[in-house]
Motif scaffolding. Structure first.
Motif, PDB file in Angstrom:
ATOM      1  N   PHE A 153       0.883  -1.158  -0.116  1.00  0.00           N
ATOM      2  CA  PHE A 153       0.108   0.104   0.059  1.00  0.00           C
ATOM      3  C   PHE A 153       0.823   1.357  -0.019  1.00  0.00           C
ATOM      4  N   ALA A 154       1.853   1.175   0.761  1.00  0.00           N
ATOM      5  CA  ALA A 154       2.642   2.386   0.898  1.00  0.00           C
ATOM      6  C   ALA A 154       3.563   2.741  -0.277  1.00  0.00           C
ATOM      7  N   ALA A 155       3.947   1.523  -0.806  1.00  0.00           N
ATOM      8  CA  ALA A 155       4.794   1.651  -2.190  1.00  0.00           C
ATOM      9  C   ALA A 155       3.808   2.007  -3.050  1.00  0.00           C
ATOM     10  N   LEU A 156       2.614   1.830  -3.392  1.00  0.00           N
ATOM     11  CA  LEU A 156       2.003   2.163  -4.462  1.00  0.00           C
ATOM     12  C   LEU A 156       1.196   3.617  -4.246  1.00  0.00           C
ATOM     13  N   PHE A 157       0.949   3.856  -3.050  1.00  0.00           N
ATOM     14  CA  PHE A 157       0.274   5.263  -2.950  1.00  0.00           C
ATOM     15  C   PHE A 157       0.907   6.253  -2.176  1.00  0.00           C
ATOM     16  N   ALA A 158       2.518   5.933  -2.201  1.00  0.00           N
ATOM     17  CA  ALA A 158       3.280   6.954  -1.496  1.00  0.00           C
ATOM     18  C   ALA A 158       3.019   8.467  -1.793  1.00  0.00           C
ATOM     19  N   PRO A 159       3.016   8.732  -3.127  1.00  0.00           N
ATOM     20  CA  PRO A 159       2.797   9.985  -3.498  1.00  0.00           C
ATOM     21  C   PRO A 159       1.389  10.772  -2.993  1.00  0.00           C
ATOM     22  N   LEU A 160       0.496   9.841  -2.758  1.00  0.00           N
ATOM     23  CA  LEU A 160      -1.023  10.367  -2.184  1.00  0.00           C
ATOM     24  C   LEU A 160      -0.826  10.622  -0.738  1.00  0.00           C
ATOM     25  N   ILE A 161      -0.303   9.479  -0.009  1.00  0.00           N
ATOM     26  CA  ILE A 161      -0.516   9.857   1.481  1.00  0.00           C
ATOM     27  C   ILE A 161       0.753  10.435   1.943  1.00  0.00           C
TER      28      ILE A 161
END
Lengths: 552, 272, 318
Positions: free
Chosen positions: B24-32
């Motif tokens: 999750f962190a890897a995929l959505f880093a820019p968002l979170i």
């Protein structure tokens, strides 16, 4: 026979549970068992009967994943159920000993035989090491082991199968136990080797008046040794009686089925004009490629259309190797394989699809003969699409026809092999072979791994298919009873050569080749006096002069 | 499949949770992520606060943000490398087991020699010449690691190949590709999947180690290994900042190992 | 006895061939890499004359096979050439550092090996007990941690918080053995923990495997005492797999030391290697890399040979 004395072992209401699928399930349902001093009790049943489990429980022992839930196990006044470990330990090996099915696995490869023999008596404080060594020589010679003075100094893997099994019997006798539990001791041995071990067991238990529990699936064998027989099925007692009584007048249907010898097929008259489906001429083969280490030599045989040729031999005879040569897995050094008048290329990869399609093979172990990740649909469907390009509706129709031919319901098409029983799996193997529309099917020990009753059904199926379809069989087996039942012609092999071949009737009636005689006479029969008679006939003990190759 | 999940022990669920979090962190880093990957937002080595969940690093960048971005960089590279090593290793191993003879002999010998090379040493040597290039890194590690995969897949394939149904297929006239794809592969999956997890952990740790040595992923790209290195000095001041990225590495690896352990347990049960 | 001797000789032969091939790889591998070596090192802006002189220095103008053999010849004589960074003979540099690394590795091994074997055996014997489960968890965590994580935790705990041990492990020849041991305590402990985790798991697995054998069941059915079964029946058969485990992990130890040396600034071969890589001091990298590889290969070779020799079935052939 033994002198039978007072009650030695009394088991009442024995319930044993096994741990499968994350829970405890009953596998032995309240068995009662009595054993008197000097008596031999036969425990007989098919796989899953619980006979091994009960045999081990007599020593208060269970394997990993099993536990004794309840019951009473009284040995010579001691209650073993719930007894503390040190009490059980003192009895094991000392007063109750165990002989396992595989001697090769049960001996520690790191220690000499004599050391493992002497361990139990010395550790139980019965005698010193040197005394034990002397006694060992005595027992080894009673069991007719070669060079009894020195054989103890060998390591387990330096000794042949039959000899090792006898060494295990000797080891069990080391403490002069009151009871020996024999767990299928001859199942893994050749028929001719089996005799020497059976004779040894009979000898020893008689000489020392040892009581024994003899576990086996073979009624003919247990008939030779037991005073009483208990027939077991799925953890329940089916019937119990004197050995002779049970053999002569079985009360239960199940017992009667186990007893029935396979019905002989009527001999089809030999018709010289029948087409030859497969002909092997002057064949020899070797694994190493050199003429010095031939595994097959000078093989000539013919298989005619619609006939069954039984290829009989013990381990090392080369019968399985011959099948590999015929199918092209092992190209021969010399000789030819001619199918339907066409000479086949020696190597598998040079053969055409049309040739491959004509010859199919069925294997011994149904568990490993089917890909566990393929449904029945794919297993039977693939040959159909591969050879005939059958797909879709046409393929499905044919698969259902085949399922019907092997007497399985249509719903099985969606099943995985893991969801089928041993016999059902073997039927699927047959269907897979039939899907190719072959003229010859090579059956490699196809019933050897099945329970007797299931094997019976498979043989009946194979016969029926031959009658309907006219397919020929090359039936490889070591079991002479099967040979007598289904073959038209018999080929006897020994150490890579054909010793004798011909029509069934001729081979089975004397005069025979010496080896054929040995083979035929070594097959146990239901008569309790058979073994004694055989030993008397052969004079002294029959240390089989048969194959010099060591059995596994 | 879901039945399996329901029966899984706590450790397996923990492992799954960890891995999911990381993905999750890897995929959505820019968002979170609250700040930019290389954005300087405050003073050096600030302690944990509401503005900076994990404090700041040696250049004043938000540590939490960098950890999130680090996930995607490190995990992505490790994953690609492992995948590559598996494709090479499995094809090689299966070919060796099915074709046997010279193919097997020569491939096995080559692999034996390659396996004798300690990966770290060789990677370092290559890097000294080529300079720190991600492509070189991936290729070297994948190639050397594929030897372990080769060993395992060859062993597993040989076990499967010895079974009668493979011979039955051969006798039918099936060709190599069919045998490998339909007979052997489906039956070799359990140990291979488990091994994938294990090799991923190894590769992941290895890349982190190289970055830690300053030879892997280069700054200013966020990467857990180099983050440890950059912040190592803080330890002597009693500021345990480098433990965060190091811990993140350990965290993921433990998670994958838990899953692999459980998977092996289930798979061995399936066999009987 | 011949069959064992033959097997061993074959294996040793293989080892030697591997060493030769490795030397080729280290040599050729470098050649095969893209980019002209001299240019890479000196940079794009270097003058052509400087580049030429540099190439001559590195003997890059000679054909590859000549270069390889001259390099190999020198290497075997102990002349590793000179360091690009400081011009000193590499042999000097490496000699001292290698002995340091070996000192570190051996100290770790001395603790790790006996402990792992004993704990691994105990865990196998008391399988699924609390003790075993705890060990499993602990080892699982440790093998999941990067070495530098373990190193920094230990440093944080034992060096910074509780000022017990030095965080920089600098040693020199003037120190006594006790002083040296004190100085390397933390890196040694790190290595020990990491290696122990692997060894314990593998030993446990090997023993469990043996304990499931039919001959162990037979020994139980003969009424033998538990201790006797373990010592006399399980152990002789466990020697071979356990030795294999130990030797393989020792090889891993040698390589794992690199990271630990960097964290604790320990003057070993590993740190030299890493430094040289950053500085692109190729000759040093080649020499130290090859030495590492040779040690690694020799340990693996020893593992195989010992494993063969301690196998009861092979020791007493038919």
């Amino acid at each position: 026979m033994n002198h039978i004395g007072s009650k030695l072992l009394e088991i009442k209401g024995l319930v044993i549970e096994g741990f499968t699928d994350e829970k405890w399930v009953e596998i032995v349902h309240g068995i009662d068992l009595t054993l008197n001093r000097g008596e031999v009790l036969g425990l007989i049943g098919e796989s899953g009967a619980g006979k091994s489990t009960i045999g081990l429980a007599a020593m208060g022992y269970t394997r990993q994943g099993c536990r004794i839930a309840s019951g009473s196990i009284v040995f010579d006044g001691h209650q073993l159920f719930g007894a503390p470990d040190h009490v059980k330990r003192k009895i094991r090996g000392n007063r109750i000993a165990y002989v396992a099915q595989s001697a090769a696995a049960s001996f520690n490869p790191a220690h000499r035989l004599i050391k493992q023999y002497a361990e139990a008596p010395v550790q139980h404080g019965l005698m010193s090491y040197s005394e034990a060594k002397e006694k060992a020589v005595d027992i080894y010679s009673r069991l007719l082991l070669p060079d009894p003075e020195n054989i103890g100094y060998r390591y387990p893997h330096q000794v042949s199968g039959g000899q090792l099994q006898r060494a295990m019997v000797a080891m069990a006798m080391a403490c002069r136990p009151d009871i020996i539990v024999f767990d299928e001791p001859t199942t893994a041995l050749d028929v001719t080797t089996q005799i020497e071990v059976l004779a040894a067991i009979k000898q020893i238990t008689e000489q020392f008046n040892t009581a024994a529990i003899y576990i086996t699936h073979d009624l003919a064998i247990v008939a030779q040794l037991a005073d009483r027989i208990m027939v077991l099925r799925y953890g329940n007692l089916v019937e119990e009686n004197n050995a002779r009584e049970i053999l002569a007048h079985p009360k239960e249907e199940y017992t009667r089925k186990l007893l029935s010898v396979r019905t002989l097929r009527e001999d089809k008259a030999y018709n010289g004009d029948k087409d030859v489906a497969l002909e092997v001429s002057d064949l020899s083969a070797s694994y190493s490629g050199s003429g010095d280490e031939l595994v097959l030599e000078d093989i000539n045989l013919k298989i005619r259309r619609g006939r069954t040729v039984a290829l009989v031999g013990e381990s090392g005879s080369g019968k399985s190797t011959l099948a590999r040569v015929i199918t092209g897995l092992l190209p021969p050094l010399e000789g030819t394989v001619v199918f339907d008048g066409r000479q086949l290329p020696p190597a598998l990869k040079s053969r055409k699809k049309e040739d491959l399609q004509q010859m199919q093979m069925i294997y011994q172990m149904p568990d490993t003969a089917l890909n566990p990740r393929q449904k029945v649909r794919k297993i039977i469907g693939r040959p159909l699409s591969f050879y005939f390009g059958m797909k879709g509706k046409k393929q499905e129709k044919r698969i259902l026809e085949l399922l019907d031919m092997i007497e399985l319901p249509a719903g099985y098409i969606e099943r995985y092999p893991g969801e089928l029983s041993g016999g059902e799996k073997q039927r699927i193997c047959i269907a897979r072979a039939l899907a190719a529309n072959p003229s010859l099917i090579i059956c490699d020990e196809v019933t050897s791994a099945l329970d007797q009753l299931v094997a019976e059904e498979i043989l009946k199926l194979l016969q029926r298919l031959q009658n309907e379809l006219g397919v020929s069989y090359l039936f490889i087996t070591h079991d002479l009873n099967t040979v007598k039942a289904i073959s038209d012609e018999i080929v006897v092999m020994l150490q890579g050569r054909i010793v004798e071949q011909g029509v069934k009737k001729e081979i089975l009636t004397p005069p025979h080749h010496e080896y054929t005689d040995l083979l035929l006479s070594s097959v146990p029969e239901m008569d309790p006096d058979w073994l004694d008679q055989l030993l008397a006939d052969r004079g002294d003990f029959p240390v089989a002069s048969g194959p010099a190759v060591s059995t596994e | 499949m879901f039945k399996l999940l329901k029966q899984s022990p706590i450790s397996a669920r923990l492992g799954i949770a960890i891995v999911v979090m990381n993905i999750f962190a890897a995929l959505f880093a820019p968002l979170i992520a609250p700040y930019g990957e290389t954005e300087v937002v405050g003073d050096v080595w600030l302690p944990m606060s509401r503005d900076h969940l994990l404090g700041t690093d040696q250049l004043g960048r938000d540590l939490f943000t960098r950890i999130l971005y680090g996930a995607r960089n490190t995990i992505a590279i490790a994953f690609v490398t492992t995948l590559l090593s598996f494709v090479v290793g499995i094809i090689g191993g299966f070919l060796a087991a099915t074709l046997k003879g010279w193919t097997d002999l020569s491939l096995s010998r080559i692999v034996d020699v390659m396996m004798a090379i300690p990966i770290l040493i060789f990677a370092l040597t290559v890097l000294s010449v080529v300079g720190t290039s991600i492509l070189a890194l991936i290729l070297v590690i994948a190639l050397l690691d594929s030897t372990r995969v080769f060993r395992l897949s060859r062993a597993v394939a040989m076990d499967v190949e010895a079974l009668d149904f493979v011979e039955a297929a051969r006798l039918r006239g099936e060709k190599i590709w069919w045998l490998m794809r339909h007979e052997i592969l489906p039956n070799a999956m359990p140990p291979l999947v488990a091994e994938f997890g294990l090799r991923f952990c190894f590769v992941f740790l290895f890349i982190a180690a190289l970055s830690f040595l300053g030879l892997g992923i280069q700054p200013p790209t966020a990467d857990w290994g180099s983050m440890v290195r950059e912040n190592a000095g803080a330890i002597t001041f009693g500021i345990f900042i480098p433990l965060w990225p190091a811990g993140a590495i350990a965290f993921l690896t433990v998670g994958v190992n838990l899953i692999v352990d459980w998977f092996l347990h289930v798979a061995s049960g399936l066999k009987d | 006895m011949d069959s064992i001797a033959k097997l061993v000789l074959k294996r040793v032969g293989m080892g030697l061939v591997t060493l030769v091939v490795i030397s080729l790889v280290f040599f050729v591998g470098i050649e095969a890499l893209p980019g002209d070596l001299a240019e890479e090192i000196l940079g794009q802006n270097a003058l052509p004359e400087t580049v030429e002189a540099f190439r001559k220095e590195l003997k890059l103008d000679l054909p590859p096979h000549v270069r390889y053999f001259s390099w190999l010849g020198d290497f075997l004589k102990g002349d590793f050439g000179n360091s690009l960074a400081n011009g000193r003979p590499i042999a000097e540099l490496i000699g001292w550092r290698l002995s340091n690394t070996l000192f570190l590795a051996l100290s770790a091994a001395a603790i790790a090996v006996p402990l792992s074997i004993i704990l691994g055996i105990l865990a196998a014997l008391y399988r699924n007990s609390l003790f075993d489960r705890f060990i499993s968890m602990a080892t699982l965590s440790t093998i999941s941690f990067p070495e530098f994580f373990v190193a920094y935790i230990l440093m944080a705990l034992l060096s910074v918080q509780l000022i017990l041990f030095p965080s920089i492990s600098n040693i020199n020849d003037q120190m006594s053995l006790a002083e040296k041991l004190y100085a390397i305590f933390l890196p040694c402990l790190t290595l020990t923990l990491v290696v122990m985790a692997h060894m314990m798991r593998q030993t446990r697995a090997a023993i469990i495997n043996i304990l499931a054998s039919p001959y162990i069941e037979m020994a139980k059915l003969k009424g033998l005492k538990r201790l006797r079964i373990i010592v006399l029946h399980a152990f002789p058969n466990a020697l071979s797999p356990v030795i294999n485990v130990v030797a393989l992990n020792l090889a891993y130890l040698v390589v794992g030391a690199v990271i630990v040396e960097v964290v604790f600034v320990f003057p070993g071969l590993g740190q030299l290697l890493v430094d040289s890589v950053s500085k692109r001091d190729i000759p040093v990298v080649q020499a130290s890399g090859l030495i590492f590889a040779a040690v690694y290969i020799s340990l693996n070779l020893a593992a195989d040979v010992l494993s063969i020799v301690s196998n009861p079935r092979l020791r007493n052939p038919r």
